[in-house]
Scaffold this motif. Structure first.
Motif, mmCIF file in Angstrom:
data_model
loop_
_atom_site.group_PDB
_atom_site.id
_atom_site.type_symbol
_atom_site.label_atom_id
_atom_site.label_comp_id
_atom_site.label_asym_id
_atom_site.label_seq_id
_atom_site.Cartn_x
_atom_site.Cartn_y
_atom_site.Cartn_z
ATOM 1 N N PRO A 23 0.832 -1.198 0.000
ATOM 2 C CA PRO A 23 0.000 0.000 0.000
ATOM 3 C C PRO A 23 0.875 1.260 0.000
ATOM 4 C CG PRO A 23 -0.752 -1.555 1.673
ATOM 5 C CD PRO A 23 0.553 -2.070 1.143
ATOM 6 N N GLY A 24 0.489 2.236 -0.762
ATOM 7 C CA GLY A 24 1.243 3.486 -0.824
ATOM 8 C C GLY A 24 2.407 3.463 -1.798
ATOM 9 N N SER A 25 2.501 2.405 -2.584
ATOM 10 C CA SER A 25 3.643 2.283 -3.494
ATOM 11 C C SER A 25 3.687 3.400 -4.533
ATOM 12 C CB SER A 25 3.641 0.922 -4.188
ATOM 13 O OG SER A 25 2.443 0.736 -4.928
ATOM 14 N N GLY A 26 2.560 4.042 -4.783
ATOM 15 C CA GLY A 26 2.531 5.163 -5.721
ATOM 16 C C GLY A 26 3.388 6.332 -5.264
ATOM 17 N N LYS A 27 3.724 6.365 -3.983
ATOM 18 C CA LYS A 27 4.559 7.447 -3.464
ATOM 19 C C LYS A 27 6.024 7.273 -3.837
ATOM 20 C CE LYS A 27 1.607 8.286 0.495
ATOM 21 N NZ LYS A 27 1.484 8.155 1.944
ATOM 22 N N TYR A 28 6.451 6.024 -4.089
ATOM 23 C CA TYR A 28 7.871 5.792 -4.352
ATOM 24 C C TYR A 28 8.158 5.053 -5.664
ATOM 25 C CZ TYR A 28 6.899 1.123 -2.503
ATOM 26 O OH TYR A 28 6.373 -0.115 -2.291
ATOM 27 N N PHE A 29 7.169 4.385 -6.254
ATOM 28 C CA PHE A 29 7.427 3.597 -7.460
ATOM 29 C C PHE A 29 7.180 4.448 -8.692
ATOM 30 C CE2 PHE A 29 6.535 0.363 -10.666
ATOM 31 C CZ PHE A 29 7.623 -0.473 -10.485
ATOM 32 N N ASP A 30 8.205 4.595 -9.523
ATOM 33 C CA ASP A 30 8.080 5.445 -10.709
ATOM 34 C C ASP A 30 7.741 4.651 -11.962
ATOM 35 O OD1 ASP A 30 8.276 7.925 -12.172
ATOM 36 O OD2 ASP A 30 10.211 7.220 -12.904
ATOM 37 N N ARG A 31 8.572 3.656 -12.298
ATOM 38 C CA ARG A 31 8.364 2.929 -13.552
ATOM 39 C C ARG A 31 9.018 1.566 -13.497
ATOM 40 N NH1 ARG A 31 11.589 6.991 -17.302
ATOM 41 N NH2 ARG A 31 10.727 8.366 -15.750
ATOM 42 N N SER A 32 8.549 0.715 -14.424
ATOM 43 C CA SER A 32 9.117 -0.617 -14.563
ATOM 44 C C SER A 32 9.115 -0.982 -16.036
ATOM 45 C CB SER A 32 8.267 -1.628 -13.786
ATOM 46 O OG SER A 32 8.791 -2.930 -13.924
ATOM 47 N N VAL A 33 10.229 -1.529 -16.491
ATOM 48 C CA VAL A 33 10.345 -1.998 -17.868
ATOM 49 C C VAL A 33 10.748 -3.466 -17.827
ATOM 50 C CG1 VAL A 33 11.652 -1.794 -20.022
ATOM 51 C CG2 VAL A 33 10.998 0.270 -18.752
ATOM 52 N N VAL A 34 9.982 -4.298 -18.516
ATOM 53 C CA VAL A 34 10.362 -5.688 -18.690
ATOM 54 C C VAL A 34 10.933 -5.802 -20.094
ATOM 55 C CG1 VAL A 34 9.593 -8.088 -18.779
ATOM 56 C CG2 VAL A 34 8.581 -6.512 -17.117
ATOM 57 N N ALA A 35 12.224 -6.042 -20.155
ATOM 58 C CA ALA A 35 12.928 -6.135 -21.433
ATOM 59 C C ALA A 35 13.590 -7.500 -21.490
ATOM 60 C CB ALA A 35 13.945 -5.012 -21.561
ATOM 61 N N TYR A 36 12.852 -8.482 -21.966
ATOM 62 C CA TYR A 36 13.315 -9.862 -21.953
ATOM 63 C C TYR A 36 14.187 -10.169 -23.166
ATOM 64 C CZ TYR A 36 12.890 -14.674 -20.314
ATOM 65 O OH TYR A 36 13.149 -15.926 -19.807
#
Length: 139
Positions: A23-36
């Motif tokens: 909960p609250g991850s929107g405060k610290y999580f910016d982006r994620s890229v899955v590049a397989y």
């Protein structure tokens, strides 16, 4: 408050999943890229031939992935490895992984590890290590 970004290969989005499960991850999580695939690494992250010169599973690759995904975040995590069950063309062993943490001020920490177990065991161990190393770096 800090912001974090993630680039994943072997884990296929599992690190991002774990980080956004809180909960609250929107405060610290910016982006994620899955590049397989190689193409995804080039297209989504801007990985170059030079970045690939030590192989797709290498310290250089993990560092390049972290540097290129960081954007405006304070920290970036990137991982690349071999989960098996089939060994790749490079002959690097199944379970080999590299996790890189790059901070806004240019500090780089790369951890090489060798895990055993099933494909899922290895992927989960890489993700756990990545989060553990990020927490160490952030705190």
């Amino acid at each position: 408050q800090f912001r974090i970004s993630v680039a994943e290969s072997t884990c296929g989005g599992y690190i991002g999943y774990l980080l956004t499960s809180l909960p609250g991850s929107g405060k610290y999580f910016d982006r994620s890229v899955v590049a397989y695939s190689n193409e995804a690494k080039r297209d989504l992250l801007g990985i170059t031939d030079e970045d690939m010169s030590d192989g797709l599973v290498s310290q250089r690759m993990a560092t390049a992935m972290a540097e290129k995904v960081r954007g405006h975040s304070d920290f970036a995590i990137a991982e690349t490895g071999i989960a098996g069950p089939i060994q790749g063309r490079s002959r690097k062993p199944i379970g080999l992984a590299y996790v890189a943490i790059v901070s806004r001020d240019g500090r780089v920490m790369v951890h090489q590890c060798q895990f055993s177990g099933t494909r899922e065991d290895i992927r989960h161990k890489i993700a756990d290590l990545a989060i553990h190393l990020a927490i160490q770096r952030i705190t």
